[in-house]
Design an enzyme around this catalytic site. Structure first.
Site, PDB file in Angstrom:
ATOM      1  N   GLY A  98     -23.008 -33.621 -37.305  1.00  0.00           N
ATOM      2  CA  GLY A  98     -23.795 -32.973 -36.454  1.00  0.00           C
ATOM      3  C   GLY A  98     -24.476 -33.553 -35.369  1.00  0.00           C
ATOM      4  N   GLY A 100     -23.334 -36.091 -33.228  1.00  0.00           N
ATOM      5  CA  GLY A 100     -22.591 -36.820 -32.505  1.00  0.00           C
ATOM      6  C   GLY A 100     -22.175 -38.266 -32.767  1.00  0.00           C
ATOM      7  N   SER A 102     -19.786 -39.855 -34.097  1.00  0.00           N
ATOM      8  CA  SER A 102     -18.198 -40.324 -33.939  1.00  0.00           C
ATOM      9  C   SER A 102     -18.216 -40.575 -32.314  1.00  0.00           C
ATOM     10  CB  SER A 102     -17.373 -39.390 -34.140  1.00  0.00           C
ATOM     11  OG  SER A 102     -17.325 -38.236 -33.781  1.00  0.00           O
ATOM     12  N   ALA A 103     -18.608 -39.549 -31.587  1.00  0.00           N
ATOM     13  CA  ALA A 103     -18.598 -39.709 -29.867  1.00  0.00           C
ATOM     14  C   ALA A 103     -19.761 -40.734 -29.516  1.00  0.00           C
ATOM     15  CB  ALA A 103     -19.041 -38.330 -29.478  1.00  0.00           C
ATOM     16  N   ALA A 104     -20.692 -40.980 -30.119  1.00  0.00           N
ATOM     17  CA  ALA A 104     -21.525 -42.175 -29.611  1.00  0.00           C
ATOM     18  C   ALA A 104     -20.925 -43.441 -29.777  1.00  0.00           C
ATOM     19  CB  ALA A 104     -22.982 -41.909 -30.292  1.00  0.00           C
ATOM     20  N   ASP A 145     -18.895 -33.220 -27.167  1.00  0.00           N
ATOM     21  CA  ASP A 145     -19.843 -34.265 -27.806  1.00  0.00           C
ATOM     22  C   ASP A 145     -19.760 -35.767 -26.858  1.00  0.00           C
ATOM     23  OD1 ASP A 145     -20.110 -32.456 -29.809  1.00  0.00           O
ATOM     24  OD2 ASP A 145     -19.206 -33.766 -31.496  1.00  0.00           O
TER      25      ASP A 145
HETATM   26  C1  MEV Z   1     -18.646 -30.753 -33.124  1.00  0.00           C
HETATM   27  O1  MEV Z   1     -19.656 -31.440 -32.897  1.00  0.00           O
HETATM   28  C2  MEV Z   1     -18.472 -29.696 -32.252  1.00  0.00           C
HETATM   29  C3  MEV Z   1     -17.300 -28.773 -32.614  1.00  0.00           C
HETATM   30  O2  MEV Z   1     -17.261 -27.447 -31.742  1.00  0.00           O
HETATM   31  C4  MEV Z   1     -15.955 -29.430 -32.404  1.00  0.00           C
HETATM   32  C5  MEV Z   1     -15.607 -29.768 -30.703  1.00  0.00           C
HETATM   33  O3  MEV Z   1     -16.356 -29.096 -30.046  1.00  0.00           O
HETATM   34  O4  MEV Z   1     -14.685 -30.653 -30.742  1.00  0.00           O
HETATM   35  C6  MEV Z   1     -17.406 -27.973 -34.059  1.00  0.00           C
END
Ligand code: MEV
Length: 312
Positions: A98, A100, A102-104, A145
C-alpha cells in the site's frame, strides 16, 4: 557506482478503479527507496535488500522481485552474460503493502542503472522502465504507482485502456495537506487481489457500472474540492471511496478498524489505500496538531504509523 532513488506513494482516490481506465489521485510521499549498482567480474546480477520491512514482506515478494529486476534489465538493454552487477537496495521507506514499495524500488533501480551505464534516460523513460518492473510484481499494473514514485507531488492519473502511455498531471495546491498513514502489517498479493476484482467485475457487469459511475463522479468532485480547497468535502469523499472499496471486497476488518479509529480521533476522512486486504490506510487531518493526535491513536491498533504532507 550508479545510484538512484524512488518515492513511496499513497493513493488518495481510485485504487482498483484506476486499472479500468478511471481517474485516480495519488500523492508521492517523502520517504524513499535507494538503489546502488556496482559492476562485478562474474556474470549475472546479485541483490542485497537492506530496505526496512513489515515482517514477511520481502520473503513473500521474492519471486516477483526477481521477475521485476529481469524486466528492468531487459528494458534497459543491459547484457550481463560477460560481467555482472551487484544491486543494493536501501533507504527509509518501509516495505509494506500500500505504500508503493515495489514501484519505489523499480524507479530507484532504473535510475541507478541509468547512471552506471550512462543510458541517458529522462524521467519519462525511467517511469517506463519502472512500469516494466511493476509488471514483474503483477501482470496488469495501471502505472499509477511508478508514476507517483518517479515524479512525486499530487498526481491525477488516467490509464488508457486502448493502449499507449497514460495521461497524468501534477496538481499544485495552495497549502500542504496533512496525512496519516497506518499499516495493518499484513502483506497482500496485488496480483491476487487485482485478479479477484477483475473476476467480480466480469461476473457482475451491471453492478460494476453502477459502482464505477458513482466513483467517477466522486473523484471528479474530490479533485475540485482539493484544489478549491474544501478539506471537509475531501474527507467525505474519502469515506465514501472506502465504502465503494468495501463493495469491491478489497477492504478487511483490520483496515476497517483503523479507518474507524482515525475518524473517531478527528480525521476529516479515512480510507484504505493501495491493494487492500491488508496493507495500509490513510487519514486526512485538518491541521498538524490533529494529525499528531490521529497518529497517536492509530499507534494503538496499527503495526506502523507515518505522517506526511502533500500538495505543494
Ligand atoms: C496498487 O497500489 C494499486 C492498484 O490499483 C493496482 C494498480 O493500480 O496497478 C490496486
Amino acid at each position: 557506482m550508479g545510484a538512484g532513488s524512488g518515492k513511496g506513494k499513497s493513493i488518495l482516490f481510485g485504487e482498483h478503479f484506476v486499472v479500468y481506465g478511471l481517474p485516480a489521485l495519488a500523492a508521492g510521499i517523502a520517504s524513499e527507496t535507494t538503489a546502488s549498482v556496482n559492476r562485478k567480474d562474474t556474470p549475472g546480477w546479485t541483490l542485497e535488500d537492506n530496505r526496512p520491512e513489515m515482517p514477511g514482506y520481502k520473503k513473500k515478494k521474492a519471486d516477483e522481485q526477481r521477475a521485476s529486476v529481469e524486466n528492468i534489465l531487459r528494458f534497459c538493454g543491459i547484457d550481463l552474460t560477460e560481467s555482472g552487477i551487484h544491486i543494493a537496495l536501501g533507504g527509509e521507506l518501509v516495505c509494506a503493502s500500500g505504500i508503493g514499495a515495489s514501484a519505489a524500488s523499480c524507479v530507484a533501480l532504473a535510475r541507478a542503472l541509468d547512471e552506471e551505464f550512462d543510458l541517458g534516460m529522462d524521467d519519462s523513460k525511467i517511469n517506463a522502465a519502472a512500469y516494466q518492473g511493476e509488471m514483474g510484481y503483477h501482470g496488469t499494473p495501471s502505472g499509477i504507482d511508478n508514476t507517483a514514485s518517479t515524479f512525486g507531488g499530487l498526481v491525477w492519473f488516467i490509464r488508457h485502456l486502448e493502449g499507449g502511455p497514460p495521461s497524468f498531471e501534477i496538481l499544485k495546491l495552495n497549502r500542504p495537506v496533512h496525512l496519516v498513514i497506518a499499516s495493518t502489517g499484513i502483506t497482500a498479493s496485488t496480483k491476487a487481489v487485482v485478479d479477484d476484482v477483475r473476476k467480480t467485475k466480469e461476473d457482475n457487469p451491471e453492478w460494476w457500472k453502477t459502482v464505477a459511475d458513482e466513483y467517477l463522479q466522486l473523484v471528479t468532485d474530490a479533485r475540485a474540492a482539493l484544489i478549491d480547497p474544501d478539506l471537509e468535502r475531501v474527507g467525505g469523499f474519502m469515506n465514501r471511496n472506502h465504502e465503494l472499496l468495501q463493495e469491491l471486497t478489497v477492504s478487511c476488518k483490520e483496515l476497517d478498524n483503523l479507518v474507524a479509529l482515525a475518524r473517531d480521533n478527528g480525521a476529516l476522512g479515512s480510507k484504505m489505500t493501495g491493494t487492500g486486504r491488508g496493507g495500509n490506510m490513510i487519514a486526512l487531518a485538518p491541521d498538524k496538531d490533529t494529525m499528531v493526535r490521529i497518529a497517536e491513536a492509530l499507534r494503538a491498533g496499527a503495526e506502523a504509523v507515518w505522517t506526511t504532507a502533500f500538495g505543494l
